[in-house]
Scaffold this motif. Structure first.
Motif, short mmCIF file in Angstrom:
data_model
loop_
_atom_site.label_atom_id
_atom_site.label_comp_id
_atom_site.label_asym_id
_atom_site.label_seq_id
_atom_site.Cartn_x
_atom_site.Cartn_y
_atom_site.Cartn_z
N ILE A 1 73.61 -3.04 70.46
CA ILE A 1 74.34 -2.06 69.66
C ILE A 1 74.32 -2.45 68.18
N TRP A 2 74.57 -3.71 67.88
CA TRP A 2 74.63 -4.11 66.48
C TRP A 2 73.25 -4.15 65.83
N ARG A 3 72.24 -4.44 66.61
CA ARG A 3 70.88 -4.39 66.04
C ARG A 3 70.47 -2.95 65.76
N VAL A 4 70.78 -2.05 66.67
CA VAL A 4 70.42 -0.64 66.45
C VAL A 4 71.20 -0.05 65.29
N SER A 5 72.50 -0.32 65.22
CA SER A 5 73.29 0.23 64.13
C SER A 5 72.87 -0.34 62.77
N SER B 1 67.30 -8.22 58.54
CA SER B 1 68.36 -8.97 59.23
C SER B 1 68.40 -8.69 60.72
N ILE B 2 67.72 -7.64 61.17
CA ILE B 2 67.70 -7.34 62.61
C ILE B 2 67.11 -8.51 63.39
N ARG B 3 66.17 -9.21 62.78
CA ARG B 3 65.52 -10.33 63.45
C ARG B 3 66.27 -11.64 63.23
N ALA B 4 67.34 -11.61 62.45
CA ALA B 4 68.13 -12.82 62.22
C ALA B 4 68.97 -13.13 63.46
N ARG B 5 69.65 -14.26 63.42
CA ARG B 5 70.48 -14.65 64.57
C ARG B 5 71.51 -13.57 64.87
N ARG B 6 72.12 -13.03 63.83
CA ARG B 6 73.03 -11.90 63.96
C ARG B 6 72.78 -10.94 62.81
N PRO B 7 72.66 -9.67 63.08
CA PRO B 7 72.28 -8.71 62.03
C PRO B 7 73.40 -8.48 61.02
N LEU B 8 73.02 -7.90 59.91
CA LEU B 8 73.92 -7.75 58.77
C LEU B 8 75.15 -6.92 59.11
N LEU B 9 74.98 -5.85 59.84
CA LEU B 9 76.13 -4.97 60.11
C LEU B 9 77.14 -5.62 61.03
N GLY C 1 78.36 -13.03 49.08
CA GLY C 1 76.92 -12.78 49.16
C GLY C 1 76.52 -11.40 48.71
N THR C 2 77.28 -10.38 49.13
CA THR C 2 76.94 -9.01 48.77
C THR C 2 77.08 -8.79 47.28
#
Length: 223
Positions: free
Chosen positions: A150-154, A110-118, A67-68
């Motif tokens: 943590i993963w949303r903030v990062s 992606s923060i609002r996705a089910r799981r964020p990108l990072l 994808g990337t």
């Protein structure tokens, strides 16, 4: 209870090869062509096509595309197409800025996705390896609100950093001498990534990510 298998470790050789093909060779090609008397626009165009070319080779070999890689190649090609229409060397110089800007927006969305990108980016590198008691990140995600936060903030940190990186690149492209911009742009990548790693590393420690992945937080709660 069966311990979850660790995801495959990304190859260090593969990562290094990606850096060489997508950053080092295009810059060397640009300055080499300029030394040979080729115009700025053509030299920049030659370097801009290389990342898309390596992605095309990957697709032809495997008939699949990460994808990337597809995202980067698509953005590069759009930038090149726009530059061909406008005929502007400055626009081509700013293409990495547009790429960083789109990447930053992608992180933030992606923060609002089910799981964020990072989360997806960090999982192959860290899950089951670094300060881990073997608990699956899927379990931690469902069980620990702090882990999700943590993963949303990062991810937000990465998004903002990419937008700032984009702003710097666009300003450089339109304000500095043309010959300086490709070299300075290449140097900006390791600076941006190093600062991101440092900031995120401190945040993970302070926010307690490693206490969660190592099971320390759960044992403290039980005690």
């Amino acid at each position: 209870m069966r311990t979850p298998e660790a995801p495959p470790r990304p190859s260090g050789r593969r990562l290094l090869l990606g850096v060489v093909l997508d950053i080092v060779i295009p810059i060397a090609l640009y300055y080499g062509l300029r030394a040979a008397g080729v115009s700025v626009f053509v030299a920049l165009l030659a370097g801009a096509f290389l990342p898309a070319l390596t992605t095309a080779v990957q697709w032809l070999r495997t008939r699949s595309l990460e994808g990337t890689a597809g995202f980067i190649a698509g953005t590069m090609l759009l930038g090149v197409a726009a530059a061909l229409v406008s005929g502007s060397p400055r626009f081509l110089l700013a293409k990495d800025g547009w790429l960083s800007g789109v990447a930053g927006l992608w992180f933030l969305i992606s923060i609002r996705a089910r799981r964020p990108l990072l989360f997806h980016g960090g999982r192959p590198l860290l899950e089951g390896r670094f300060r881990s008691d073997g608990t699956s990140w899927d379990v931690l995600w469902e069980r620990e609100p702090a882990f999700r936060r943590i993963w949303r903030v990062s991810t937000a940190i990465w998004g903002v950093a990419m937008l700032l990186d984009a702003a710097v690149r666009v300003v450089m492209a339109y304000s500095l001498p043309v010959e300086l911009v490709p070299g300075l742009g290449a140097l900006l990548w390791p600076v941006t990534l190093l600062l991101l790693q440092l900031v995120n590393g401190v945040y993970y420690e302070v926010a307690g990510l490693w206490r969660l992945t190592s099971g320390t937080a759960a044992r403290s709660a039980d005690g």
